[in-house]
Design an enzyme around this catalytic site. Structure first.
Site, PDB file in Angstrom:
ATOM      1  N   ASP A 139      80.871  38.085 -38.470  1.00 15.62           N
ATOM      2  CA  ASP A 139      80.410  38.743 -37.645  1.00 15.62           C
ATOM      3  C   ASP A 139      82.031  40.513 -36.729  1.00 15.62           C
ATOM      4  OD1 ASP A 139      78.930  41.467 -35.660  1.00 15.62           O
ATOM      5  OD2 ASP A 139      79.275  39.261 -34.452  1.00 15.62           O
ATOM      6  N   CYS A 153      75.157  40.522 -39.178  1.00 12.33           N
ATOM      7  CA  CYS A 153      74.328  41.014 -38.602  1.00 12.33           C
ATOM      8  C   CYS A 153      74.769  42.111 -38.005  1.00 12.33           C
ATOM      9  CB  CYS A 153      74.964  40.496 -37.838  1.00 12.33           C
ATOM     10  SG  CYS A 153      76.464  40.982 -36.488  1.00 12.33           S
ATOM     11  N   GLN A 161      68.313  37.691 -34.116  1.00 15.04           N
ATOM     12  CA  GLN A 161      69.309  37.686 -34.982  1.00 15.04           C
ATOM     13  C   GLN A 161      69.485  36.662 -35.594  1.00 15.04           C
ATOM     14  OE1 GLN A 161      71.061  40.840 -36.207  1.00 15.04           O
ATOM     15  NE2 GLN A 161      71.371  39.828 -38.267  1.00 15.04           N
ATOM     16  N   ARG A 211      65.094  41.857 -39.430  1.00 13.73           N
ATOM     17  CA  ARG A 211      64.825  42.027 -38.271  1.00 13.73           C
ATOM     18  C   ARG A 211      63.594  42.228 -37.683  1.00 13.73           C
ATOM     19  NH1 ARG A 211      68.886  42.636 -35.038  1.00 13.73           N
ATOM     20  NH2 ARG A 211      67.589  42.153 -33.741  1.00 13.73           N
ATOM     21  N   ARG A 240      68.401  44.634 -23.987  1.00 18.48           N
ATOM     22  CA  ARG A 240      70.047  44.226 -24.319  1.00 18.48           C
ATOM     23  C   ARG A 240      70.919  44.316 -23.566  1.00 18.48           C
ATOM     24  NH1 ARG A 240      72.259  46.175 -29.777  1.00 18.48           N
ATOM     25  NH2 ARG A 240      71.573  44.597 -30.321  1.00 18.48           N
TER      26      ARG A 240
HETATM   27  N1   CP Z   1      72.743  43.633 -35.605  1.00 22.14           N
HETATM   28  C1   CP Z   1      72.308  44.484 -34.725  1.00 22.14           C
HETATM   29  O1   CP Z   1      71.605  43.930 -33.580  1.00 22.14           O
HETATM   30  O2   CP Z   1      72.654  45.471 -34.873  1.00 22.14           O
HETATM   31  P1   CP Z   1      72.431  46.899 -34.109  1.00 22.14           P
HETATM   32  O3   CP Z   1      73.463  46.582 -33.171  1.00 22.14           O
HETATM   33  O4   CP Z   1      72.295  48.134 -34.495  1.00 22.14           O
HETATM   34  O5   CP Z   1      71.104  46.535 -32.724  1.00 22.14           O
HETATM   35  N1  NVA Z   2      78.813  40.599 -31.422  1.00 18.27           N
HETATM   36  C1  NVA Z   2      78.374  41.810 -32.170  1.00 18.27           C
HETATM   37  C2  NVA Z   2      76.823  41.491 -32.605  1.00 18.27           C
HETATM   38  C3  NVA Z   2      76.256  43.566 -32.635  1.00 18.27           C
HETATM   39  C4  NVA Z   2      75.234  43.507 -33.139  1.00 18.27           C
HETATM   40  C5  NVA Z   2      78.411  42.161 -30.868  1.00 18.27           C
HETATM   41  O1  NVA Z   2      78.278  41.765 -29.423  1.00 18.27           O
HETATM   42  O2  NVA Z   2      78.681  43.788 -30.456  1.00 18.27           O
END
Ligand code: CP
Ligand code: NVA
Length: 317
Positions: A237, A276, A149, A304, A119
């Site tokens: 979102d 999400c 997601q 997920r 991430r």
């Molecule tokens: N939806 C999602 O990716 O959640 P997290 O940020 O908690 O991993």
């Molecule tokens: N769009 C949001 C999604 C979190 C899962 C972000 O990037 O923070």
């Protein structure tokens, strides 16, 4: 052991080119269908308590530049259920945060683990990781994309509607990472997607072109009511994604009128609602809607784990 012998020892891990999932269109349509269908089977096995340790002794490195609840826990528990193991590498726990290049990190991790999930902020970091890793790299969210997601969202829609044909989805809000991967995944699955974003917050043109290549680009407009009219699913979102905290005040103003609330949903009285998570109640969605029977958010969150397990078996099995 001599130096020569060490150098010539076979190591299949570093000789076979790896498949990566940097966005959902790294899968073919058939592979996407296979992941969704395997996820259904794995979900059933999990609920019935049937062991399914199909990746014994395999390891996954989970590298996070940003916080996470769902992604971290669903990948980690998923690997355990598959008979494998996951290593959590959080923000400021590796040399990445102290100057070691992504390329070096990718090559080192590839010598220990069977796959890397990362991430990151900058999507280019994932591209670089994939270019240098000899094991599969999976995007656990970047500023541009969130394909894991999308896999869970597609399983959720499949479960609710028994398929994708004739299912209409309205995206209301930011054309962000979640929206962009969903637009491509929706095209691949054959969903009918309409998006309403404030002006200037549309998905990137290149993403719309990729969606068109894989089926059809969504219709993108700026009128939430028109978008949700008679939709089967309304998806939203957060307005302020991770890393955009400095833009918060400006974005809250720009997104005025884009909240998913009972008034907006009166144009789609039977629609399910997706998010999400994490949600910011009172911003992009009201607490009433999020807590209502029409919200599929906990099913999405659970899915997920099942879809990622299916993805890992696809990449590593
Ligand atoms: N939806 C999602 O990716 O959640 P997290 O940020 O908690 O991993
Ligand atoms: N769009 C949001 C999604 C979190 C899962 C972000 O990037 O923070």
């Amino acid at each position: 052991m001599s130096k020569h012998a060490t150098q010539t020892m076979p190591n299949p891990t570093i000789e076979s080119p790896a498949d990566h999932l940097l966005d959902v269109d790294d899968l073919s349509d058939d592979e996407l269908a296979e992941v969704v269908s395997t996820a259904e089977e794995l979900k059933q096995a999990h609920h019935e308590g049937e062991p399914h340790a199909v990746l014994p002794n395999q390891s996954l490195a989970m590298l996070f530049e940003k916080p996470s609840t769902r992604t971290r826990v669903s990948f980690e528990t998923g690997m355990t259920q598959l008979g494998g193991h996951a290593v959590y590498l959080g923000p400021d726990t590796t040399h990445l945060d102290h100057g070691e290049p992504v390329a070096d990190t990718a090559r080192a991790l590839s010598r220990y683990v069977d796959a890397v999930m990362a991430r990151v902020f900058d999507h280019d970091a994932l591209e670089s990781m994939a270019a240098h890793a000899s094991v599969p790299v999976v995007n656990g969210l970047s500023d541009d994309a969130h394909p894991c997601q999308t896999l869970a969202d597609l399983l959720t829609i499949y479960e609710e509607f028994g398929g994708f044909e004739d299912v209409s989805v309205a995206w209301v809000g930011d054309g962000n990472n979640v929206a962009q991967s969903f637009a491509i995944g929706a095209a691949m699955a054959g969903l009918d997607l309409t998006m309403a974003t404030p002006e200037g917050y549309e998905p990137d043109e290149s993403v719309l072109a990729r969606a068109a290549e894989r089926g059809s680009a969504p219709e993108v407009g700026h009128d939430p009511e028109a978008a949700v009219e008679d939709a089967d699913v309304v998806y939203t979102d957060v307005w302020v994604s991770m890393g955009q905290e400095d833009e918060r005040e400006a974005k809250l103003g720009d997104f005025d009128g884009f909240q998913v609330n009972d008034e907006l949903l009166s144009a789609a009285p039977d629609a399910d609602v997706m998010h999400c998570l994490p949600a910011h109640r009172g911003e992009e969605i009201t607490g009433e809607v999020l807590e209502s029977d029409r919200a599929l958010v906990w099913q999405q969150a659970e899915n997920r784990m099942h879809t990622q397990k299916a993805l890992l078996t696809h990449l590593l099995g």
